[in-house]
Design a protein around this motif. Structure first.
Motif, mmCIF file in Angstrom:
data_model
loop_
_atom_site.group_PDB
_atom_site.id
_atom_site.type_symbol
_atom_site.label_atom_id
_atom_site.label_comp_id
_atom_site.label_asym_id
_atom_site.label_seq_id
_atom_site.Cartn_x
_atom_site.Cartn_y
_atom_site.Cartn_z
ATOM 1 N N GLU A 255 12.598 72.148 29.564
ATOM 2 C CA GLU A 255 12.766 72.785 31.383
ATOM 3 C C GLU A 255 12.126 73.767 31.797
ATOM 4 O O GLU A 255 11.335 73.433 32.592
ATOM 5 N N GLU A 262 6.418 67.506 38.474
ATOM 6 C CA GLU A 262 7.643 66.732 37.090
ATOM 7 C C GLU A 262 8.655 67.550 38.075
ATOM 8 O O GLU A 262 10.145 67.581 38.183
ATOM 9 N N LEU A 266 12.297 67.304 39.636
ATOM 10 C CA LEU A 266 13.276 67.444 38.905
ATOM 11 C C LEU A 266 14.354 68.096 39.521
ATOM 12 O O LEU A 266 14.956 68.032 40.563
ATOM 13 N N ARG A 270 17.936 67.056 41.583
ATOM 14 C CA ARG A 270 18.781 67.339 40.868
ATOM 15 C C ARG A 270 19.784 68.537 42.566
ATOM 16 O O ARG A 270 21.004 68.292 42.626
ATOM 17 N N ILE A 301 15.163 59.810 40.215
ATOM 18 C CA ILE A 301 13.656 59.706 39.842
ATOM 19 C C ILE A 301 12.472 59.133 40.532
ATOM 20 O O ILE A 301 11.948 59.204 40.589
ATOM 21 N N LEU A 320 13.453 63.179 32.272
ATOM 22 C CA LEU A 320 12.960 63.542 33.201
ATOM 23 C C LEU A 320 14.738 63.906 33.418
ATOM 24 O O LEU A 320 15.550 64.743 33.124
ATOM 25 N N LEU A 324 17.805 66.188 33.560
ATOM 26 C CA LEU A 324 18.877 66.194 35.083
ATOM 27 C C LEU A 324 20.556 65.871 34.623
ATOM 28 O O LEU A 324 20.936 66.747 34.929
#
Length: 768
Positions: A255, A262, A266, A270, A301, A320, A324
């Motif tokens: 993360e 990226e 994310l 999110r 994504i 990813l 998530l």
């Protein structure tokens, strides 16, 4: 209404609990959002502190959030206070305030004004260490010049030096200058390297609540480093910090290592996925829920990347998406820590948001991590644990005991407390359980058991004895109980009774065991709708002939357990765990604390004590089985005084292992003789009985040796894992029975020879 875009260094004050967080937007700023790197960033920040007053944390918002904790922010609070005092209260720039308004001193004022402006107005906020050093050096220079002036001007120069003294004195009272002093000899004003010793932000991506100190402290000594995680790999470093008792467990997870595009993906994904609130029933099957969210995350994504024109590979999308899931319906950095099999316990103390997470490491003991969770995250975890357990957690029920299951990662027993029991709010404790059951050969590998002890325990399990596994908290009682369950032959049915599901029931089902789990009400707190442990044990006696395994004997269920030992369950193993550090400690707890009649305690055949010992350097704990003790049946009041305890095996500190006692070797054990009396070949032949115990130990140790030789110790193909050990146990019994039919009672060396032939063949087959 059009939302106004934030400009560089726009800020807001966010108050949460007792914290005052200064949140500063640095997107679009021409400098890096770092106090240690950028003098401009430091100056602008101190200007905000002068305007707003002291704060507890500072957050710079960019693609990632850079958070400076209170321990570092207080340095700036103090510098801002020095500035406010000198300029606004002391009015150090006014000549009448500093005594240079007389005609003789007028000539010194322009120079002093220029010097003070440079130190206080320019350097102090941008480079406070440089301001301090400059003031000292100018003072030294002016004192050297005093002899060149007439006496009437010397007084003016003394007032000049007094002003510098006041600046120096104020700065020397600040924590930053106190810490900086050892590094000042030879210091070059303007060099910002010194600030890297005192400032280091915690990094938090915008899509996370958890904060992390990404870079190890500069003065840290690295003791060990390794990689954890199966699919999402993280790096762990064990660090020793100067003047600190605890080691630092420094973890860097994916993360915090993403590329900027990226992070963008994310963050947006999110925000979208967080609008969906999982329903309570979805938490019943966490594996299915995660699978559904994983597929949703992949599609989401991919779509966000397409909308933003970002090219991304399928492999990156999957990675990813896994992140998530961990950050939304998962448990974030808790999952990262649990992916380390060496992390035994995780402690998150109140008040959450100000303290780091602490862990207990299998090799390095108590460690402080570089992770600081946030209160909002704790609220989310507590809510999910309510749904997972189906139990309340509120002021009327401030304790929740449950289990956390993360598919393909870990299982952990979870305890949560809140107000009023925990005045600071939520506190969490996680105890990690091994994904696969422990086995006796694995305990031999880790020196928790000797091969002789493993052989004796295997013999006692086959002999269907009643056992209590005792020990202090964290001694490995449940792990040892799980290993003993693996020794039960698969042809027998097993019933487990637990208030928090810790025993490896699902795994044992998957390898062919007939096992029925029963979940009962917690002895501490639980739903009234749940059956009590006492009633659960009594119910198990009505469910047919089965081995009975009780997760932990805590309360009134002790009476029912002894009832089970005495009435009919003796045809199979009856075993459970209990707190106690010695056989007498178990007796004292069972009889005096839990109210079981003294004579009923005699239904216990064996007490096994799992102990925690300290290494000589006190840096870590080791686990050793310290006693295997038989409970004799001839005493009346006090088993200790009347010889009711007979140690079959005891821990030898010199050999660092548990060894057989003379009583066991010479055949004085009534329990072992009772088992032997049911086998025709063993009646009256102690040498054959002892030979069988030794043979079982040699079989376990042979598995250990081949596992270490081939490197296949643990994991999916591990020779010491339950899958293989159960298969090996079946083969051992088959070889023994076949040889007995062919030649009469078999010699141990023949059994070992045939077992080794099978083992080599099986290993070779597994390799191909």
């Amino acid at each position: 209404m059009v939302k106004q875009e934030k400009k560089c260094f726009d800020y807001e004050i966010v108050r949460e609990g007792g914290e005052i967080n200064l949140v500063i937007n640095t997107i679009g700023c021409p400098f890096y959002p770092s106090l240690e790197d950028s003098g401009e960033c430091m100056e602008k920040t101190i200007n905000l502190l002068i305007e707003t007053g002291a704060v507890t944390t500072i957050t710079y918002q960019a693609e990632r959030n850079y958070i400076y904790p209170f321990e570092q922010v207080k340095f700036l609070n103090e510098i801002a206070s020095v500035y406010v005092y000198l300029i606004k209260q002391r009015e150090i720039l006014k000549k009448e305030s500093i005594g240079l308004d007389s005609p003789d001193c007028q000539k010194f004022y322009p120079e002093l004004l220029h010097t003070i402006r440079r130190i206080v107005m320019e350097q102090l906020k941008r480079d406070p260490v440089g301001a301090y050093v400059s003031a000292i050096r100018i003072k030294r220079e002016k004192k050297a010049q005093m002899e060149l002036y007439e006496s009437k001007y010397k007084k003016c120069l003394q007032k000049f030096i007094a002003v510098l003294d006041e600046i120096i004195e104020r700065l020397e009272k600040t924590e930053l200058i106190k810490l900086a002093k050892p590094y000042l000899p030879g210091y070059k004003v303007g060099n910002r390297d010194i600030y890297f010793k005192f400032f280091e932000p915690l990094i938090r991506p915008n899509f996370m609540f958890t904060r992390l100190q990404a870079e190890p402290p500069t003065m840290a000594e690295e003791i060990a480093t390794y990689t954890i995680g199966k699919e999402l790999k993280s790096t762990v470093s064990i660090l020793k910090l100067p003047n600190q008792v605890r080691l630092r467990y420094h973890v860097l997870s994916p993360e915090f290592q993403l590329a900027e595009d990226e992070y963008v993906l994310l963050d947006e994904a999110r925000q979208i996925i967080s609008r969906y609130k999982p329903k309570e029933e979805e938490f019943i099957d966490p594996e299915r829920m995660r699978s559904i969210f994983f597929n949703i995350a992949k599609d989401l994504i991919t779509q966000v990347a397409k909308n933003k024109g970002i090219k991304i590979s399928y492999t990156k999308v999957e990675r990813l998406a896994k992140l998530l899931v961990r950050l939304t319906v998962g448990f974030g950095m808790i999952e990262v820590l649990l992916s380390d099999p060496k992390v035994e316990d995780i402690y998150i103390n109140a008040p959450i948001g100000t303290l780091p997470i602490y862990i207990k490491h299998a090799e390095y003991g108590e460690c402080e991590t570089n992770i600081i969770p946030q209160r909002r995250e704790a609220d989310s975890w507590a809510s999910r644990f309510r749904m997972i357990s189906g139990r309340p957690l509120d002021e009327a029920n401030p304790v929740l005991d449950t289990e956390l299951f993360i598919p393909n990662v870990a299982r952990a027993r979870t305890a949560i407390i809140q107000n009023p029991l925990s005045p600071g709010g939520y506190s969490f404790a996680f105890r990690q359980h091994r994904e696969r059951p422990w086995t006796l050969p694995l305990f031999i590998h880790y020196k928790t058991l000797s091969k002789e002890a493993a052989g004796l325990l295997s013999f006692l399990i086959d002999g269907a004895r009643s056992m209590l596994i005792a020990g202090t908290r964290g001694a490995g009682k449940t792990s040892l109980l799980g290993a003993l369950m693996v020794e039960i032959m698969r042809k027998f049915r097993i019933i487990t009774v637990e208030d928090t599901l810790e025993l490896p029931v699902n795994y044992m089902r998957n390898i062919g065991y007939n096992i029925l789990p029963m979940k009962v009400r917690s002895a501490i707190v639980g739903e009234k709708a749940e059956l009590s442990a006492e009633d659960g044990i009594r119910t198990s006696l009505r469910l047919g002939d089965s081995a009975l395994i009780v997760g932990e004997v805590r309360s009134t269920e002790a009476r029912a357990l002894y009832e089970a030992m005495r009435v009919g369950a003796l045809a199979n193993v009856v075993a459970g765990t209990i707190h106690g550090d010695s056989p007498y400690g178990v007796f004292d707890r069972v009889v005096n604390d839990l109210g079981v009649p003294r004579t009923s305690f005699k239904a216990t055949d064996i007490v096994v004590v799992a102990g925690k010992l300290r290494t000589p350097d006190q840096m870590r704990e080791i686990r050793r089985t310290t006693h295997i003790t038989e409970i004799r049946k001839t005493w009346e009041e006090d088993p200790l005084k009347e010889g009711g305890f007979m140690n079959l095996m005891e821990y030898d500190a010199k050999e660092d292992k548990i060894v057989p006692t003379r009583d066991l070797i010479e055949g004085e054990s009534e329990v072992v003789k009772s088992i032997a009396s049911k086998v025709r070949a063993w009646v009256g032949k102690w040498d054959l009985v002892w030979d069988n115990i030794v043979l079982r130990g040699e079989i376990k140790d042979m598995l250990r040796k081949y596992a270490e030789k081939t490197g296949r110790i643990t994991g999916p193909n591990g020779l010491l894992e339950a899958d293989f050990v159960v298969e090996a146990n079946d083969i051992f019994h088959r070889i023994f029975d076949n040889l007995r039919e062919e030649t009469g009672y078999p010699e141990s060396k023949e059994v070992l020879r045939e077992f080794e032939v099978w083992l080599k063949s099986r290993i070779k087959k597994g390799e191909t």
